[in-house]
Design an enzyme around this catalytic site. Sequence first.
Site, short mmCIF file in Angstrom:
data_model
loop_
_atom_site.label_atom_id
_atom_site.label_comp_id
_atom_site.label_asym_id
_atom_site.label_seq_id
_atom_site.Cartn_x
_atom_site.Cartn_y
_atom_site.Cartn_z
N ASN A 1 18.54 -53.72 -16.04
CA ASN A 1 17.25 -53.25 -16.57
C ASN A 1 16.46 -54.34 -17.30
O ASN A 1 15.27 -54.16 -17.58
CB ASN A 1 17.44 -52.02 -17.47
CG ASN A 1 17.76 -50.75 -16.71
OD1 ASN A 1 18.50 -49.88 -17.19
ND2 ASN A 1 17.21 -50.60 -15.50
N ASP B 1 18.18 -40.71 -14.98
CA ASP B 1 17.17 -41.40 -14.18
C ASP B 1 15.91 -40.54 -14.02
O ASP B 1 15.97 -39.32 -14.06
CB ASP B 1 17.75 -41.75 -12.81
CG ASP B 1 16.96 -42.84 -12.10
OD1 ASP B 1 16.17 -43.54 -12.77
OD2 ASP B 1 17.12 -42.99 -10.88
N ARG C 1 22.80 -43.07 -5.71
CA ARG C 1 23.55 -44.32 -5.84
C ARG C 1 24.09 -44.43 -7.26
O ARG C 1 23.66 -43.70 -8.15
CB ARG C 1 22.67 -45.51 -5.48
CG ARG C 1 21.39 -45.61 -6.28
CD ARG C 1 20.60 -46.90 -6.00
NE ARG C 1 19.28 -46.83 -6.60
CZ ARG C 1 18.17 -46.47 -5.95
NH1 ARG C 1 18.20 -46.16 -4.67
NH2 ARG C 1 17.01 -46.43 -6.59
N ARG D 1 12.96 -55.46 -15.96
CA ARG D 1 11.71 -54.68 -16.12
C ARG D 1 10.69 -55.45 -16.96
O ARG D 1 11.05 -56.38 -17.68
CB ARG D 1 12.04 -53.33 -16.76
CG ARG D 1 12.92 -52.51 -15.83
CD ARG D 1 13.07 -51.11 -16.32
NE ARG D 1 13.88 -50.36 -15.36
CZ ARG D 1 13.94 -49.05 -15.31
NH1 ARG D 1 13.26 -48.32 -16.18
NH2 ARG D 1 14.69 -48.45 -14.42
C1 IPE Z 1 20.06 -46.71 -13.62
O1 IPE Z 1 18.75 -46.38 -13.31
C2 IPE Z 1 20.16 -47.21 -15.02
C3 IPE Z 1 19.96 -46.23 -16.08
C4 IPE Z 1 19.75 -44.95 -15.92
C5 IPE Z 1 20.05 -46.75 -17.43
P1 IPE Z 1 17.77 -47.42 -12.61
O2 IPE Z 1 16.48 -46.71 -12.45
O3 IPE Z 1 17.77 -48.69 -13.35
O4 IPE Z 1 18.49 -47.64 -11.20
P2 IPE Z 1 17.88 -48.18 -9.83
O5 IPE Z 1 17.16 -49.45 -10.13
O6 IPE Z 1 16.95 -47.14 -9.30
O7 IPE Z 1 19.06 -48.34 -8.94
C1 IPE Z 2 15.82 -44.02 -16.42
O1 IPE Z 2 14.55 -43.74 -16.01
C2 IPE Z 2 15.87 -44.69 -17.79
C3 IPE Z 2 16.23 -46.11 -17.77
C4 IPE Z 2 16.61 -46.80 -16.74
C5 IPE Z 2 16.16 -46.81 -19.05
P1 IPE Z 2 13.71 -44.82 -15.19
O2 IPE Z 2 12.97 -45.67 -16.15
O3 IPE Z 2 14.60 -45.55 -14.26
O4 IPE Z 2 12.70 -43.90 -14.39
P2 IPE Z 2 12.28 -44.06 -12.89
O5 IPE Z 2 13.54 -44.08 -12.08
O6 IPE Z 2 11.52 -45.35 -12.80
O7 IPE Z 2 11.45 -42.86 -12.61
MG MG Z 3 15.14 -45.28 -12.32
#
Ligand code: IPE
Ligand code: IPE
Ligand code: MG
Length: 230
Positions: free
Chosen positions: A59, A11, A184, A62
């Site tokens: 995801n 993350d 989480r 997004r």
């Molecule tokens: C969890 O991260 C999913 C991955 C790392 C692929 P997210 O960034 O999607 O999680 P939330 O939305 O903060 O819970």
């Molecule tokens: C995790 O990084 C990668 C994926 C969920 C694909 P994020 O894209 O969630 O990055 P933040 O949490 O928005 O910084």
């Molecule tokens: Mg994230």
Amino acid sequence: MGFKHVAIIMDGNGRWAKAQHQQRTFGHLQGSEKVREIAIAANDIGIEVLTLYAFSTENWKRPKEEVDYLMKLPDVFFNKFLKELMAKNIRIQTIGELEAFPDSTRQVLERAIQTTSKNTGMILCFAMNYGGQREIILAAQKYHEAVVNGIINKDLSPEIFEQFLMTKDYHAVDLCIRTSGEQRLSNFLLWQLAYAELIFEALPWPELTGDHFKELVLDATKRDRRFGGL
Ligand code: IPE
Ligand code: IPE
Ligand code: MG
């Protein structure tokens, strides 16, 4: 080194990129370079399975441009690193429902799985379009079907249920690391984390290093895991 299965919620790519005054997609690209570095570090310290949360069932919410970019990343990643992963005897596998991905993405993943299928070293498992709740529902459906077809009897135990999960060939998760400070699970490996040690690391994924990862894992191996006993 006692840990067989380590899982990571990668993350913080987007926030890291923003902090560099870059697009979120740049964070994902940098994040994919980290996958190489951390996989090699995990392989070095004898981990058997490294499961990386790359794309969750949530995801899809997004923006389309970001999802499209993430669909293209496996191609970029394997073009750059498949040779090296082969040389390290690493096996690529996936959990999650790949059917939902564009054909081109699926083909890239399937090719990597195929090319590395005879390797005997660490399994590098990408969780792609993966969600823990969805996995448990699918397992329950498969279990039900097996009972209806008379393949197994009705006595259900955790050991039997696990045979219907996507991770059926893997040891339970020993350690789960989430980067970027969020505390989480975000629907990751809900069943498999039942007795996992947890680490919430403040660094965003693009800033984690192989050495730091090794240190986190080795520190966690010193914890007293009681599994409900004494
Ligand atoms: C969890 O991260 C999913 C991955 C790392 C692929 P997210 O960034 O999607 O999680 P939330 O939305 O903060 O819970
Ligand atoms: C995790 O990084 C990668 C994926 C969920 C694909 P994020 O894209 O969630 O990055 P933040 O949490 O928005 O910084
Ligand atoms: Mg994230």
